[in-house]
Design a protein around this motif. Structure first.
Motif: not given
Length: 408
Positions: A239-253
């Motif tokens: 969904d973020a890609a569809a919205l054109g978001a360009t943030v850096s992702w950080y993930f939980a385990p």
């Protein structure tokens, strides 16, 4: 070290399963039943079978090398939580009805909180790995947490974000105790370091609501922390890609899972960073043994901790058989730095020492499993993983197992 070369032939009479690993087999009448609450279906299903296989190796090890506990074989009784707190309660009740002596799991934090008083009332110890222990001290007596807490994981990820010069972040977390604790760890540490949290949005994994993502992106953060499970996490990233978001992702385990990456378009996650419980260098031998036992399948990081939880409980239960006492106090004291050090592949010798009345310090496949007076893992390790070319890559550990330092 000779135990590393042992044959791990399956003892069918010692296993009762509710998964696809093996057909159920009748347990010996005098067996001690070890309950496992695992996610074989639902959002966490990719972990359930792997964890169970680690528990099966532990069961076989105790039965074959130590002759069981008090001379009685252990039997694994697994039940499916369906990755759902409500259905998980039914699974927990089924384990109680089956007469288990201990329960290991579940992966779902809300479920662990719900079943804790139910088990405490019946004197059944609960050994959890993935979720933080209850904050209510009146309910701690029979609960043990043998993995890093969610808050510690969040703090470590915040430190990594700050080191990466990501100081304005938003958090999206699945509703529940784990997501809240992880998010609070990120918030507290990033704020302490001088960064800021723009927003924290909680979501229901069963509901597709893009508005949650839109609110998280509204303040133009330079990083987005995602605390989710593979299916819902993949949906949010897409969904973020569809919205054109360009943030850096950080993930939980919870997203350190090939199933998560496989459900995302190629290239979208390159450069993403995640945090996970880390294991020491003793784990290399465990991975070799696991792969030999299970047709070259690799153990998940979390599986090392489950193996250790079962072995630690079995050693404590043996001490109760020999010397009496409360399983709660004995389990906490079974692995102490002052005791004689025994590695995870020295189970036979560790049991012999317990039967001789010696104080021991069990060092597991994950690393040290020494416990605090609050029943928490005393010195948890956390590490990082990245996604490059649509593959999860564990960053090289910069430490040896704590067991080397504890044991000299």
């Amino acid at each position: 070290m000779a135990a590393l070369d042992r044959s791990l032939a399956l003892v069918a009479s010692s296993i009762v399963l509710a998964s696809c690993v093996s057909r159920p087999a009748p347990a010996p009448a005098d067996s001690i039943r070890v309950g496992a609450l695992l996610p074989f279906t639902g959002d966490l299903a990719s972990a359930g079978e792997n964890i169970e296989r680690g528990l099966l190796i532990a069961i076989e090890t105790v039965n074959e090398e130590a002759g069981g506990v008090g001379g009685r074989p252990l039997t694994l009784v697994s039940r499916d939580t369906h990755s759902d707190p409500v259905r998980g309660m039914e699974a927990a009740q089924a384990l109680i009805d089956a007469g288990v002596d201990v329960i290991i799991g579940p992966e779902e934090g809300d479920l662990a909180e719900s079943i804790e008083p139910l088990l405490a009332a019946r004197g059944i110890p609960l050994l959890t790995i993935s979720e933080a222990a209850s904050a209510d001290p009146t309910r701690e007596a029979l609960r043990f947490h043998l993995g890093p807490t969610a808050a510690a994981e969040g703090r470590a990820l915040a430190q990594r974000m700050f080191r990466d010069r990501r100081q304005r972040a938003s958090i999206i977390s699945a509703q529940g105790t784990y997501g809240d604790a992880f998010a609070e760890g990120v918030r507290g540490e990033l704020t302490r370091l001088g960064g800021s949290i723009i927003s924290h949005e909680r979501f229901d994994p069963e509901v597709e609501d893009r508005a949650v993502l839109e609110r998280a992106l509204d303040g133009e953060p330079d990083a987005l922390v995602l605390v989710a499970y593979p299916r819902s996490g993949a949906r949010i990233v897409m969904d973020a890609a569809a919205l054109g978001a360009t943030v850096s992702w950080y993930f939980a385990p919870t997203l350190n899972d090939d199933a998560f990456v496989a459900n995302i378009s190629p290239g979208l996650l390159d450069g993403a960073v995640g945090v996970s419980p880390e294991v020491g260098d003793e784990a290399a031998a465990f991975r070799t043994e696991f792969r030999a036992r299970w047709s070259d399948e690799r153990p998940l990081q979390i599986t090392h901790f489950y193996y250790d939880a079962l072995i630690l409980w079995a050693l404590a239960a043996e001490r109760v058989e020999v010397s009496g006492g409360s399983i709660s106090d004995v389990l906490r004291d079974t692995s102490r730095p002052s005791g004689e050090l025994f590695a995870w592949y020295e189970v036979e010798a560790a049991f012999a020492a317990v039967r001789d009345g010696a104080e021991i310090d069990y060092c597991g496949a994950s690393s040290s499993v020494d416990l605090t007076d609050e029943h928490e893992l005393a010195m948890p390790f956390l590490g990082f993983w990245t996604i490059e070319e649509d593959r999860i890559n564990r960053e090289p550990a910069v430490f040896r197992s704590l067991c080397h330092f504890i044991g000299g």
